[in-house]
Design an enzyme around this catalytic site. Structure first.
Site, PDB file in Angstrom:
ATOM      1  N   PRO A   1       4.639  -5.177  -0.667  1.00 33.11           N
ATOM      2  CA  PRO A   1       4.473  -4.065  -1.599  1.00 33.11           C
ATOM      3  C   PRO A   1       4.390  -4.515  -3.055  1.00 33.11           C
ATOM      4  CG  PRO A   1       6.772  -4.290  -0.979  1.00 33.11           C
ATOM      5  CD  PRO A   1       6.019  -5.323  -0.178  1.00 33.11           C
ATOM      6  N   GLY A   2       3.564  -3.846  -3.818  1.00 35.03           N
ATOM      7  CA  GLY A   2       3.505  -4.079  -5.258  1.00 35.03           C
ATOM      8  C   GLY A   2       3.922  -2.812  -5.981  1.00 35.03           C
TER       9      GLY A   2
ATOM     10  N   GLY B   1       0.750  -1.252   0.000  1.00 37.74           N
ATOM     11  CA  GLY B   1       0.000   0.000   0.000  1.00 37.74           C
ATOM     12  C   GLY B   1       0.775   1.293   0.000  1.00 37.74           C
TER      13      GLY B   1
ATOM     14  N   CYS C   1     -12.748   3.087 -29.508  1.00 38.81           N
ATOM     15  CA  CYS C   1     -14.038   3.684 -29.860  1.00 38.81           C
ATOM     16  C   CYS C   1     -14.857   3.873 -28.595  1.00 38.81           C
ATOM     17  CB  CYS C   1     -14.768   2.787 -30.828  1.00 38.81           C
ATOM     18  SG  CYS C   1     -14.004   2.868 -32.424  1.00 38.81           S
ATOM     19  N   GLU C   2     -14.457   4.843 -27.812  1.00 39.00           N
ATOM     20  CA  GLU C   2     -15.123   5.048 -26.530  1.00 39.00           C
ATOM     21  C   GLU C   2     -14.604   6.377 -25.975  1.00 39.00           C
ATOM     22  OE1 GLU C   2     -15.471   1.637 -24.217  1.00 39.00           O
ATOM     23  OE2 GLU C   2     -15.470   2.700 -22.318  1.00 39.00           O
TER      24      GLU C   2
ATOM     25  N   ARG D   1      -6.109   2.878 -16.109  1.00 35.78           N
ATOM     26  CA  ARG D   1      -6.201   3.457 -14.765  1.00 35.78           C
ATOM     27  C   ARG D   1      -6.882   4.812 -14.722  1.00 35.78           C
ATOM     28  NH1 ARG D   1      -2.390   4.518 -11.737  1.00 35.78           N
ATOM     29  NH2 ARG D   1      -3.355   3.802  -9.815  1.00 35.78           N
TER      30      ARG D   1
ATOM     31  N   TYR E   1     -10.016   4.892 -12.465  1.00 31.19           N
ATOM     32  CA  TYR E   1      -9.863   5.597 -11.172  1.00 31.19           C
ATOM     33  C   TYR E   1      -9.500   7.070 -11.309  1.00 31.19           C
ATOM     34  CZ  TYR E   1      -8.086   0.732 -10.521  1.00 31.19           C
ATOM     35  OH  TYR E   1      -7.857  -0.617 -10.575  1.00 31.19           O
TER      36      TYR E   1
END
Ligand code: LLP
Length: 433
Positions: A292-293, A249, A362-363, A331, A335
């Site tokens: 941790p990542g 985190g 296409c968005e 991302r 988010y």
């Protein structure tokens, strides 16, 4: 230096990543491409390992949460550096196995492990299962008993912390698909079930409070609650919990507005806090594990794109479109994550242009950022989005049948393909009819 010391500008005015010219990398490997500075990841692993051993003793084992970035080469790197790993799926386990990662250093997570996952992980001999719930515990106990083994486990516990309000709250985050909550009594129930289960050795507890956290307080609150719970277990069950995994985190600097954390001092702070809570609650210091990542791999990465169109809509905004987007980095769409972008071939010029960075799907939600500061862009420029090492490649998709970009590792002036670019043929590999 731009944001982190491995991003810089050379005499040609080009962005460099780990000392290598980003424009040359784009020419050589094509775009879009993920670039990773291997030395940064290795240095981060060493920082975690050194600090963990200093604070928790020689058997300390930081785990790399491999959901952040997963391919065989990263597991080889983690193994070489002496890290453990956190895997969350059969696919991650398989990739780690292919990379020859030592199974005893694997912690197997996930809130819904299938029977096949359980069998596969046991066949591999993973060190620990992090058990989420009573159903999983029963399934695990059955399989372990059948095999005549005792499987070492941690139990995933929900301490009830909201890292964003920085408060330990009674109800907050108890409503979660992960783990068993202390506040509802379910955590104590699963501890007792684990102690009574055949084929199971309860070694420790695990919690993970969230991601991209910059303050110590939520970690301190979590440690306090978990250690109090360990003391409750000792009192109620006469059983000593030997391992405490406090999850991952730690936050990473994505923009000039973010702080940079010293992971080494954060680990020292956590160790001090854990020691003092253990003293207060009169329990022996458990083996503390961190997982941790993002903080190991995010800053090491950058994604290179080629600018296609630049569209200026008077009195609205400027759109700069690139040859990637939400398939390689979802991302912002998911988010509204903030990034820093640089035109790599104009990195010495001021970033005095404001633009929305758009992908090619296409968005309309396919954006990499809005209101971003950039050098003035034109078709053919190489655009770099920085700090994309975590949760980009690992969350990439083939939406709109766009092949995934390659992962290129740079180190000491050399660049190597770590994951090759997907081809159109790869896209139809599994199409049967
Ligand atoms: N341990 C557990 C049990 C986790 O669930 C996670 C992340 C970690 C460790 C590593 O956390 P880190 O150090 O990376 O913050 N896709 C999101 C992030 C999801 C994190 C999920 N769990 C993103 O792109 O921001």
């Amino acid at each position: 230096m731009i944001l982190h010391k491995h991003f810089d500008v050379n005499e040609k005015g080009h962005l460099t990543i780990g000392g290598m010219d980003a424009v040359e990398l784009a020419e050589r490997f094509g775009t879009p491409a993920y670039i990773l500075d291997e030395n940064v990841i290795r240095a981060n692993c060493r920082e975690y390992l050194t600090a963990a051993r200093r604070e928790f003793g020689e058997d300390a084992l930081p785990l790399y949460a491999s959901k952040a970035l997963c391919f065989t080469g990263i597991y080889k790197l983690a193994a070489e550096e002496g890290m453990g790993i956190d895997c969350v799926s059969g696919g991650e386990l398989f990739t780690a196995k292919q990379a020859g990662f030592p199974a005893e250093r694997i912690y197997f997570h996930g809130n819904n492990k299938t029977d096949r996952d359980i069998r596969d992980a046991m066949d591999m001999g993973v060190g620990r299962f992090v058990v989420d719930n009573p159903d999983e515990l029963r399934a695990l106990s059955k399989e372990a008993s059948k095999r005549g083994i005792r499987q070492g486990i941690l139990l995933r516990i929900t301490p009830g912390i909201d890292p964003h309000t920085h408060k330990a709250v009674v109800t907050g985050n108890i409503d979660s698909k992960f783990g068993s909550a202390i506040a509802t009594g379910q955590a104590m129930d699963i501890v007792k079930q684990a102690l009574a289960s055949d084929g199971i050795e309860l070694i420790g507890l695990h919690c993970h409070i969230g991601s991209q956290i910059f303050d110590l307080e939520p970690f301190s609150d979590a440690a306090n609650i978990m250690i109090r719970f360990i003391a409750d277990i000792k009192r109620e069950c006469g059983y000593e919990i030997r391992e405490l995994n406090l999850g991952g985190g730690f936050g990473v600097k994505y923009t000039e507005y973010d702080r940079e954390i010293s992971y080494s001092s954060a680990i020292a702070d956590i160790a001090r806090i854990v020691r003092s809570f253990c003293k207060t609650h009169e329990i022996a210091m458990p083996r503390v594990i961190l997982e941790p990542g993002r903080s190991l791999v995010a800053a090491a990465g950058a994604t290179l794109y080629t600018v296609g169109s630049v569209k200026e809509i008077p009195s609205f905004r400027n759109y700069v479109s690139v040859d990637g987007g939400m398939p390689d980095n979802p991302r912002y769409a998911l988010y509204q994550s903030q990034y820093t972008a640089v035109i790599a071939n104009k990195a010495d010029k001021p970033r005095d242009y404001r633009a929305t960075l758009a992908g090619r799907c296409c968005e309309s939600g396919d954006l990499l950022g809005e209101n971003m500061e950039l050098q003035r862009a034109e078709r053919g420029d190489i655009l770099a989005v920085l700090v994309t090492g975590a949760y980009n490649y690992s969350m990439a998709s083939n939406y709109n049948r766009i092949p995934r970009p390659p992962v290129i590792m740079v180190k000491d002036g050399e660049a190597r393909v770590a994951v090759r670019r997907e081809t159109y043929k790869d896209l139809i590999r599994n199409d049967v009819l």
